[in-house]
Motif scaffolding. Structure first.
Motif, PDB file in Angstrom:
ATOM      1  N   GLN A 752       1.727   6.047 -10.338  1.00 37.23           N
ATOM      2  CA  GLN A 752       0.470   5.570 -10.911  1.00 37.23           C
ATOM      3  C   GLN A 752      -0.208   4.510 -10.062  1.00 37.23           C
ATOM      4  OE1 GLN A 752       3.532   5.388 -12.108  1.00 37.23           O
ATOM      5  NE2 GLN A 752       3.817   3.748 -13.614  1.00 37.23           N
ATOM      6  N   GLY A 753       0.308   4.277  -8.844  1.00 39.04           N
ATOM      7  CA  GLY A 753      -0.331   3.363  -7.914  1.00 39.04           C
ATOM      8  C   GLY A 753       0.075   1.920  -8.082  1.00 39.04           C
ATOM      9  N   ILE A 754       1.257   1.661  -8.611  1.00 40.39           N
ATOM     10  CA  ILE A 754       1.748   0.292  -8.796  1.00 40.39           C
ATOM     11  C   ILE A 754       2.640  -0.065  -7.619  1.00 40.39           C
ATOM     12  CG2 ILE A 754       3.141  -1.231 -10.242  1.00 40.39           C
ATOM     13  CD1 ILE A 754       2.294   0.406 -12.639  1.00 40.39           C
ATOM     14  N   LEU A 755       2.328  -1.184  -6.983  1.00 40.94           N
ATOM     15  CA  LEU A 755       3.121  -1.665  -5.859  1.00 40.94           C
ATOM     16  C   LEU A 755       4.100  -2.714  -6.356  1.00 40.94           C
ATOM     17  CD1 LEU A 755       2.119  -2.480  -2.290  1.00 40.94           C
ATOM     18  CD2 LEU A 755       3.061  -4.338  -3.628  1.00 40.94           C
ATOM     19  N   GLU A 756       5.360  -2.583  -5.918  1.00 39.62           N
ATOM     20  CA  GLU A 756       6.401  -3.519  -6.318  1.00 39.62           C
ATOM     21  C   GLU A 756       7.149  -4.000  -5.090  1.00 39.62           C
ATOM     22  OE1 GLU A 756       7.413  -1.412 -10.642  1.00 39.62           O
ATOM     23  OE2 GLU A 756       8.836  -1.263  -8.963  1.00 39.62           O
ATOM     24  N   ILE A 757       7.530  -5.268  -5.106  1.00 43.99           N
ATOM     25  CA  ILE A 757       8.352  -5.856  -4.054  1.00 43.99           C
ATOM     26  C   ILE A 757       9.619  -6.379  -4.712  1.00 43.99           C
ATOM     27  CG2 ILE A 757       8.523  -7.653  -2.305  1.00 43.99           C
ATOM     28  CD1 ILE A 757       5.560  -7.466  -1.871  1.00 43.99           C
ATOM     29  N   ILE A 804      -2.410   7.278  -2.841  1.00 43.43           N
ATOM     30  CA  ILE A 804      -1.836   6.502  -1.747  1.00 43.43           C
ATOM     31  C   ILE A 804      -0.946   7.399  -0.915  1.00 43.43           C
ATOM     32  CG2 ILE A 804      -0.313   4.576  -1.207  1.00 43.43           C
ATOM     33  CD1 ILE A 804      -1.329   3.254  -3.791  1.00 43.43           C
ATOM     34  N   ASP A 805      -1.163   7.402   0.382  1.00 42.75           N
ATOM     35  CA  ASP A 805      -0.389   8.242   1.285  1.00 42.75           C
ATOM     36  C   ASP A 805       0.687   7.443   2.004  1.00 42.75           C
ATOM     37  OD1 ASP A 805      -0.176  10.919   2.744  1.00 42.75           O
ATOM     38  OD2 ASP A 805      -0.438   9.540   4.421  1.00 42.75           O
ATOM     39  N   GLN A 806       0.324   6.275   2.536  1.00 36.93           N
ATOM     40  CA  GLN A 806       1.277   5.465   3.270  1.00 36.93           C
ATOM     41  C   GLN A 806       1.076   4.002   2.900  1.00 36.93           C
ATOM     42  OE1 GLN A 806       3.662   6.411   5.465  1.00 36.93           O
ATOM     43  NE2 GLN A 806       3.189   8.596   5.375  1.00 36.93           N
ATOM     44  N   LEU A 825      -4.916   5.792   2.191  1.00 36.52           N
ATOM     45  CA  LEU A 825      -5.136   6.766   1.131  1.00 36.52           C
ATOM     46  C   LEU A 825      -5.263   8.167   1.729  1.00 36.52           C
ATOM     47  CD1 LEU A 825      -7.729   4.915  -1.141  1.00 36.52           C
ATOM     48  CD2 LEU A 825      -5.239   4.762  -1.143  1.00 36.52           C
ATOM     49  N   ARG A 826      -4.981   9.154   0.916  1.00 35.80           N
ATOM     50  CA  ARG A 826      -5.101  10.535   1.390  1.00 35.80           C
ATOM     51  C   ARG A 826      -6.540  10.925   1.651  1.00 35.80           C
ATOM     52  NH1 ARG A 826      -0.635  13.503  -2.588  1.00 35.80           N
ATOM     53  NH2 ARG A 826       1.159  12.279  -1.841  1.00 35.80           N
ATOM     54  N   SER A 827      -7.466  10.153   1.120  1.00 35.31           N
ATOM     55  CA  SER A 827      -8.877  10.397   1.413  1.00 35.31           C
ATOM     56  C   SER A 827      -9.283   9.898   2.791  1.00 35.31           C
ATOM     57  CB  SER A 827      -9.754   9.726   0.350  1.00 35.31           C
ATOM     58  OG  SER A 827      -9.516   8.324   0.331  1.00 35.31           O
ATOM     59  N   GLY A 828      -8.382   9.174   3.484  1.00 30.43           N
ATOM     60  CA  GLY A 828      -8.667   8.699   4.832  1.00 30.43           C
ATOM     61  C   GLY A 828      -9.059   7.250   4.913  1.00 30.43           C
TER      62      GLY A 828
END
Length: 1415
Positions: A752-757, A804-806, A825-828
């Motif tokens: 769902q696009g959540i970034l965790e550290i 998100i791609d990378q 993003l995969r959209s570039g």
């Protein structure tokens, strides 16, 4: 016809600066804000070193920059910034930690005031601030000041009668407005009727009320009228008493303190003395004058002209000072102590002026005999306190910041000491000689440009305020602390040819700067690298390359365990290179070894595709991740352990194959794998056993949890560990280094696009951010929530917000690498964030966090999570870039086959450039981005983050491989990087000569002199340039006797410009030959033209044509000449390089009755201008020019351009003319012109899609596009050009370069793209835009104008010009400085703005990408 105006290079240099306190980061001494034209840059100062933090391109020209303290400064300890603009505006800015940027407090406009209805281009606005921030003043036309008073702390304690401030019970200002209403002070009416033509004004320190000194020229004169009017300048010092009336108006009462008349007519600057010494300094070209409020005038002459152009009495000077001959035009000065004035001349020489004190009054002035050092050409000089922690004894020892528009801006450390002047004369003279030798030595060396590291100054006599009246001397030491790079203004530019490996590449050669900073600046579109080896096909690597060093270990009394043994080790290292290819199916991998003394050898061949590899167990074994397994290999290629990625069942012994591994992250001792079904696996190495095992993932959600991407990263900076907070001090994070260096962390991204550290080794969630991360908001901070569930997101939701791609974290930087977050993003769309410590004020409540991240809080009382650890950091967006991904529709679903072969891998790979041992080459920590848009991502201390294309169509794999490098002559390593591109495997060598502080890779070629013109000869690939030198001028009568000669040692001859023509090899940048013109002859134009000749088989040949001006003094009209040179090859000296040698051969000189100001070629003929005429000449018999046609055009021709038989003429008065040339009979025919009188600096043709327009640029910076259409009724039967667009470029372009570009390979007629070089150092492109795209982008501009918070509150529409035509003209030219905000905006804002104009984000991105790129 539509066009896009885009600045590919911002203005260079520093014109204005403010030393303020903005950021509160650890170790920051202060902040420096600098401006040039429309560019604003912010730096942090750490240990007298500059570190870039922000850059803004404003929609206005900055003319003033000052720091100010307001009431809020008492609370937060930070200054505010006042910015003055050319169009009579003042903006008040303050630094906000939440945005890590400036926010606009207010903007005050005076453009509608009666004084500003007609602002002339020659008017220069000045902004000054009271020393204790009581008010600010902006100079307006017609001798008026716009005064902005600020609230003072005393007003809160003792409010005046009728004061309408909103004061609370505690004495605070509830309204939050830090200023009173501003007002306009008419100086002739309110202060003194004698004030006219204000030259300069300053605030004076030490007065109870704000006090201003105004320097003005009541009756302007010039050198030829000195007998009638000599001392015409005056000085008035007056104080202001501001009062606020109950009806809401602000009034001021002015009291004149001092009125001094009869000052030198050429006085140009005021320098206020410190508070301990009353008065101020006036600078003139010939003297330094001290003035106090008691009308005392002390004039110190610096040459013999001072007493001849002024009747002001001079102070007694020594015999040595009477022989001084200095020129103070363009000099800048500042006080470094109460009695020491540092004076920097226009050529960079530094002198000290001493004030002799008699009690508390100044009794005399003296100047040092010789220059201390030679520094940069100054545009400003300011004394700053860069080290607030210095003790009180050193408070009067500041640093000196010298800003320059023509070269580097430097900060110098000053050390002032006093010593007894006894028996040290011999040593002093020796030091003086050494100092002079350093200053006069090779002025092209960098050390001389910035000043030597430690230089002893010549001692100056000083009277000190002590009863013993003992003679003492002042010793001043200056040393370079740091500098801001710059290349100065662009005088001319031309495209040349260079080679990147085997491929030819264009290079932009610009003649830049002036004086001893002059030379050439080379710009390239792609980052230049040297190709050292090609055709290394034995390596392969279409799907990946990895290289690293292994320590070949031999241990006594130990087995084959891991890295825990303490036995003796052999120090030999072996470089391992692992490559993988998609063919033959299902892939093929090679493991190669390169010992330092042996060649490359393949030690293992493995069937299958490798996903990643790296050193493990302390760098003694290889860990290789493949699509279905993890392998541990010894240094000789043998297997130690293989772990197959299968799903084992507890009910049977049958194992089920998992989805293929698509990505991995290796960070000893951790391994992370990501599969094609988005599941993840974690492994940890046990060093004692030398084996790898699975790691428990229950805290992450279990083995079935989904993840888009993830990686391990190591914090080499220690910044994260310093910002870890926990409500429970006993929280156990596992064994970690106390200083935070080299601690490891885990980064994960949920579906769902959540970034965790997460912390390691005990996995504890420390940082989490949700929707703002997926939409690429400008600032990301910890949301405070717990671990999220890995719930798959519906496809409908991901297509709108982007997938998100990378995601990758790595250090970027030069001397202080800092962590940066990379999001693709995969959209570039690529976004790069910088990690910074987040202020504690942002973390107390979730409400504040959600507001900061761009979302509204669900509830004001939303409770925070009971998370054990919080990482108090923020990620600030520093770069956004949109790429076109060609293979985004190809996935690896289904596994293997053609899809895998065609899929382009896009990854972020960190690297570090090598360090040369014998040079001062800079070492960069950067990231390489592979794929169909391969790029180098590099950050510098003084330039910030930049992305440079690599020049390849596609790069499949990249790795650093220093062992393959060959030692170069500088003592460092040559080749360092191994890539697999569309050209196959290649070894690249880093070139340290290029400057990476600018958006384009730049290399400076210092020559010690300025060049006015530069051309490239395509037949020989040589550069021809005209150098500008300075020569003494003398007039002679008919009998060749000098009319006037200097009659004193401190009187010198006048100087004039002269020129030389140089033939330069662009390989080594050495002069092969030259031609010296007369000492009173200067080159105006140099072009490479094709003329008819009988000496070649083709009947034509390329020649170098030169037009000159011959100055003959004030009494005689100037003449000119036209020269034709031929470049011929001669026998080269075998002992010299290069191997081929050329010379200039003069074939013809044609004298003219007037200056030859412009030249061009036209169908084998030469077109030249002479005064009010242009001539078309043929080159007859290779020895003379024969005129065939002429035309009366204007007053002074500034530009000539041709296409076929069409001629475009730009004039300094008569605007632009469109002319045709016919040969039967010979005739020039005027087709059309613009009847308006404008001063054209350059004109050129502009065409695309079978349409042609005429481009012009005038001295005010206005760009215009004209159309020639005889069928239009407004053209009066084609006699007049039709103006289609006007656009304010905020720069003055003196040179253009026309290049061709093709939108596709089938295009027969290319489009034209114009490159324009400006006097402020900026380079802009004018690019044609298709009509459909132009309409969409024009609507988008309107949305960006209304919906984006522009810095300083400026309206982008305010710079649009429409002076002569009633209908709107601005829509034909798009502003890239405004459109770039769309690329930098979050995805949410992008979707919102495109919906309002009826289009989609993808379409607008495609339009923007089609216009991107410098050339």
């Amino acid at each position: 016809m539509h066009a896009l105006h885009q600045e590919i290079l911002a203005p260079s240099g520093v014109e204005l600066a403010a030393w303020v306190k903005l950021t509160a980061n650890e170790g920051v001494q202060s902040n420096l804000v600098v401006a040039r034209s429309n560019l604003l840059r912010i730096f942090e100062v750490r240990e007298e070193k500059f570190y870039h933090i922000r850059t803004h391109r404003l929609h206005g020209v900055v003319t003033g920059l000052e720091g100010v303290k307001v009431l809020g400064s008492l609370e937060d300890g930070r200054d505010r910034l006042l910015v003055g603009f050319k169009d009579a505006k003042i903006a008040l800015l303050e630094w906000t930690d939440a945005l890590y940027d400036f926010t606009t407090v207010s903007i005050h406009t005076y453009e509608r005031a009666p004084q500003c209805l007609d602002i002339k281009p020659s008017f220069h606005s000045l902004l000054r601030v009271d020393p204790i921030s009581r008010c600010a003043a902006l100079l307006l036309p017609q001798d008026a000041l716009a005064v902005l008073p600020f609230h003072q702390h005393e007003e809160l304690i003792h409010p005046t009668q009728g004061d309408q401030m909103d004061v609370d019970a505690e004495g605070g200002n509830r309204s939050g407005i830090p200023y009173h209403p501003s007002y306009i002070l008419d100086l002739p009416q309110s202060v003194s009727s004698s004030i006219h033509n204000v030259v300069d004004f300053v605030f004076l320190p030490g007065f109870h009320n704000p006090t201003i000194a105004v320097l003005f020229n009541e009756r302007p004169t010039w050198t030829g009228r000195l007998e009638e009017a000599k001392d015409t300048c005056g000085l008035i010092i007056f104080s202001m008493a501001n009062s606020f009336s109950s009806w809401g108006g602000m009034s001021s009462t002015s009291t004149v303190i001092t009125n001094i008349a009869n000052l030198p007519y050429d006085a140009y600057a005021l320098v206020p003395c410190t508070a301990g010494v009353a008065g101020l300094i006036i600078l003139t070209p010939n003297s330094v004058i001290y003035i106090d409020q008691a009308t005392k005038k002390l004039m110190l002459p610096v040459n013999g002209w001072a007493t001849r152009v002024s009747d002001v009495a001079v102070v007694p000077v020594s015999a040595e000072a009477q022989t001084q001959d200095l020129a103070l035009e363009g000099s800048r000065a500042t006080f470094i102590s109460e009695t020491t004035l540092l004076l920097i001349l226009a050529d960079g020489d530094v002198y000290t002026v001493m004030l002799a004190m008699d009690g508390k009054t100044v009794s005399g002035l003296s100047i040092s005999d010789k220059p201390l050092v030679k520094t940069t050409v100054p545009s400003l000089v300011m004394s700053v306190n860069a080290s607030p922690s210095v003790g009180a004894d050193n408070d009067d020892i500041p640093c000196i910041f010298v800003g320059s528009t023509q070269g580097p801006s430097v900060i110098l450390k000053a050390n002032v000491t006093e010593e007894d002047d006894t028996d040290v004369e011999m040593n002093d003279s020796k030091d003086a000689k050494v100092t002079a030798g350093v200053a006069d030595d090779d002025i092209y060396d960098d050390a001389d440009i910035y000043g030597p590291s430690h230089t002893s100054a010549p001692d100056a006599k000083k009277e000190v305020r002590q009863r013993d009246k003992k003679k003492r001397k002042l010793k001043l030491q200056l040393s370079l602390a740091d500098y801001l790079p710059a290349y100065g203004g662009i005088n001319d530019m031309v495209f040349g040819l260079t080679r990147n490996g085997d491929k030819p590449a264009p290079i932009l050669v610009a003649a830049t700067s002036t004086s001893h900073h002059g030379g050439f600046t080379l710009f390239q579109k792609d980052l230049p690298v040297k190709i050292t080896k090609k055709r290394m096909h034995i390596l392969g690597g279409t799907k990946g390359l990895w290289s690293f060093a292994l320590q070949k270990k031999t241990e006594k009394g130990s087995g084959s365990g891991g890295g825990s043994s303490n036995g003796e080790r052999d120090t030999k290292e072996t470089m391992i290179i692992i490559s993988t290819d998609a063919n033959p199916n299902p892939g093929f991998s090679r493991v190669g070894s390169i010992p330092f003394i042996h060649p490359f050898d393949i030690i293992a061949r493995i069937q299958g595709t490798s996903i990643g590899a790296g050193p493990f167990f302390g760098g003694v074994v290889v860990l290789q991740v493949m699509t279905g397994s993890i392998r541990v290999l010894e240094s000789d290629g043998t297997e130690r352990q293989v772990i197959k990625d299968v799903e084992s069942s507890s009910f049977s012994n049958v194992s089920t194959a998992r989805a293929r591994i698509r990505a991995c992250s290796i960070s000893d001792p951790y391994v992370l794998i990501l599969r094609e079904d988005d599941t993840m696996g974690l492994f940890i190495g046990e060093a004692s056993k030398g084996k790898l095992r699975r790691k428990d993932m229950s805290m992450l959600g279990g083995k079935t949890s989904k993840y888009l991407t993830g990686c391990f990263f190591t914090d080499h900076t220690g910044m994260l560990e310093k910002n870890v907070s926990s409500p429970n001090s006993k929280t156990d994070l596992g064994p970690r280094l106390t200083n935070g260096l080299n601690n490891q962390w885990l980064l994960l991204v949920r579906p769902q696009g959540i970034l965790e550290i997460w912390t390691l080794p005990k996995m504890t969630l420390a940082f989490s951010i949700g929707t703002p991360f997926a939409t690429l908001e400008n600032v990301l901070v910890d949301s405070g929530e717990g671990a999220a569930s890995s719930v798959p997101v519906p496809a409908a939701a991901t297509t709108e917000l982007g997938v998100i791609d990378q995601v990758f974290i790595a250090p970027l930087g030069e001397t202080r690498p800092e962590l940066h977050l990379f999001v693709l993003l995969r959209s570039g769309q690529l976004a790069i964030y910088k990690a910074i410590p987040a202020p504690l004020s942002l973390h107390p409540s979730a409400s504040a966090l959600e507001t900061l991240n761009g979302t509204e809080p669900a509830s004001p009382m939303l409770p925070r999570s009971s998370r054990l650890v919080h990482l108090c950091i923020a990620f600030v967006k520093v770069l956004s870039k949109t790429f076109e991904l060609q293979n985004s529709n190809i996935t690896s679903a289904g596994g293997g086959g053609l899809a895998d072969q065609k899929k382009v891998t896009r990854t972020f790979i960190p690297f570090r450039t090598p360090t040369a041992t014998n040079t001062s080459a800079t070492t960069y920590s950067g990231v390489f981005f592979t794929g169909e848009n391969p790029s180098w991502i590099i950050s510098t201390d003084r330039g910030g983050v930049h992305l440079y294309p690599s020049g390849h169509a596609v790069v499949h794999a990249f790795t650093a491989c220093p062992i393959l490098a060959s030692k170069d002559s500088r003592g460092g390593s040559g080749g360092e990087f191994l890539i697999y591109s569309d050209e196959g495997p290649t070894l690249l060598e880093w070139i340290p000569d290029f400057e990476l502080n600018f958006p384009l890779p730049m290399r400076s070629v210092p020559r010690g002199r300025a060049y006015s013109n530069v051309v490239f000869d395509p037949s020989t690939s040589l550069v021809v340039a005209a150098a500008v030198l300075e020569a003494r001028f003398a007039s002679f009568d008919e009998d060749y006797n000098r009319i006037w000669a200097p009659d004193a040692p401190n009187i010198s001859d006048p100087t004039t410009e002269c020129s030389t023509l140089e033939l330069i090899s662009p390989d080594l940048w050495v002069s092969l030959d030259g031609y010296e013109f007369a000492t009173n002859e200067v080159v105006n134009a140099v072009v490479c033209v094709t003329l008819e000749t009988a000496s070649t088989e083709t009947g034509s040949k390329e020649f170098i044509a030169v037009g000159t001006t011959i100055n003959r003094g004030e009494d005689l009209a100037a003449k000119g000449a036209t020269y034709i040179f031929e470049i011929v090859e001669v026998v080269a000296d075998p002992n010299l390089a290069p191997n081929r040698w050329y010379k200039l051969r003069l074939r013809c000189r044609d004298d003219a009755k007037g200056p030859v100001t412009a030249l061009c070629g036209l169908n084998g003929y030469l077109v030249s201008s002479m005064g009010q005429k242009i001539f078309v000449r043929a080159f007859d018999s290779d020895e003379r020019l024969v005129g065939v046609a002429f035309m009366d055009v204007g007053v002074y021709v500034t530009s000539l351009r041709t296409i076929k038989n069409l001629l475009l003429i730009g004039d300094a008065v008569k605007n632009v003319l469109f002319v045709a040339f016919q040969e039967d009979p010979y005739k020039l025919i005027l087709l059309a012109k613009d009847p308006r009188h404008l001063c054209i600096t350059t004109a050129d043709f502009f065409f695309a899609d079978n349409e042609m327009a005429i481009f012009t640029h005038d001295e005010e910076g206005i760009l215009r596009l004209y159309d020639y259409n005889p069928l239009d009724p407004e053209s009066s039967d084609g006699r007049y050009l039709l103006m289609r667009s006007e656009f304010n470029s905020q720069a003055t372009y003196l040179t253009t370069a026309l290049i061709a570009q093709r939108t596709n390979v089938d295009t027969v007629i290319p489009q034209a793209r114009l490159l324009c070089g400006a006097t402020n150092g900026s380079i802009a492109t004018i690019t044609p835009v298709e009509e459909s795209a132009a309409k969409r982008l024009q609507l988008l501009q309107g949305q960006l104008t209304r919906n984006v918070q522009h810095i300083a509150g400026l309206n982008p529409r305010a710079i649009v010009r429409n002076d002569y035509v009633s209908k709107p003209l601005s829509k034909s030219v798009l502003d890239a400085n405004l459109l770039v905000h769309f690329e930098n905006s979050s995805i949410t804002k992008q979707i919102e703005m495109t919906k309002q104009i009826g289009t989609e984000v993808a379409i607008v991105r495609k339009d923007w990408m089609a216009l991107a790129g410098p050339w």
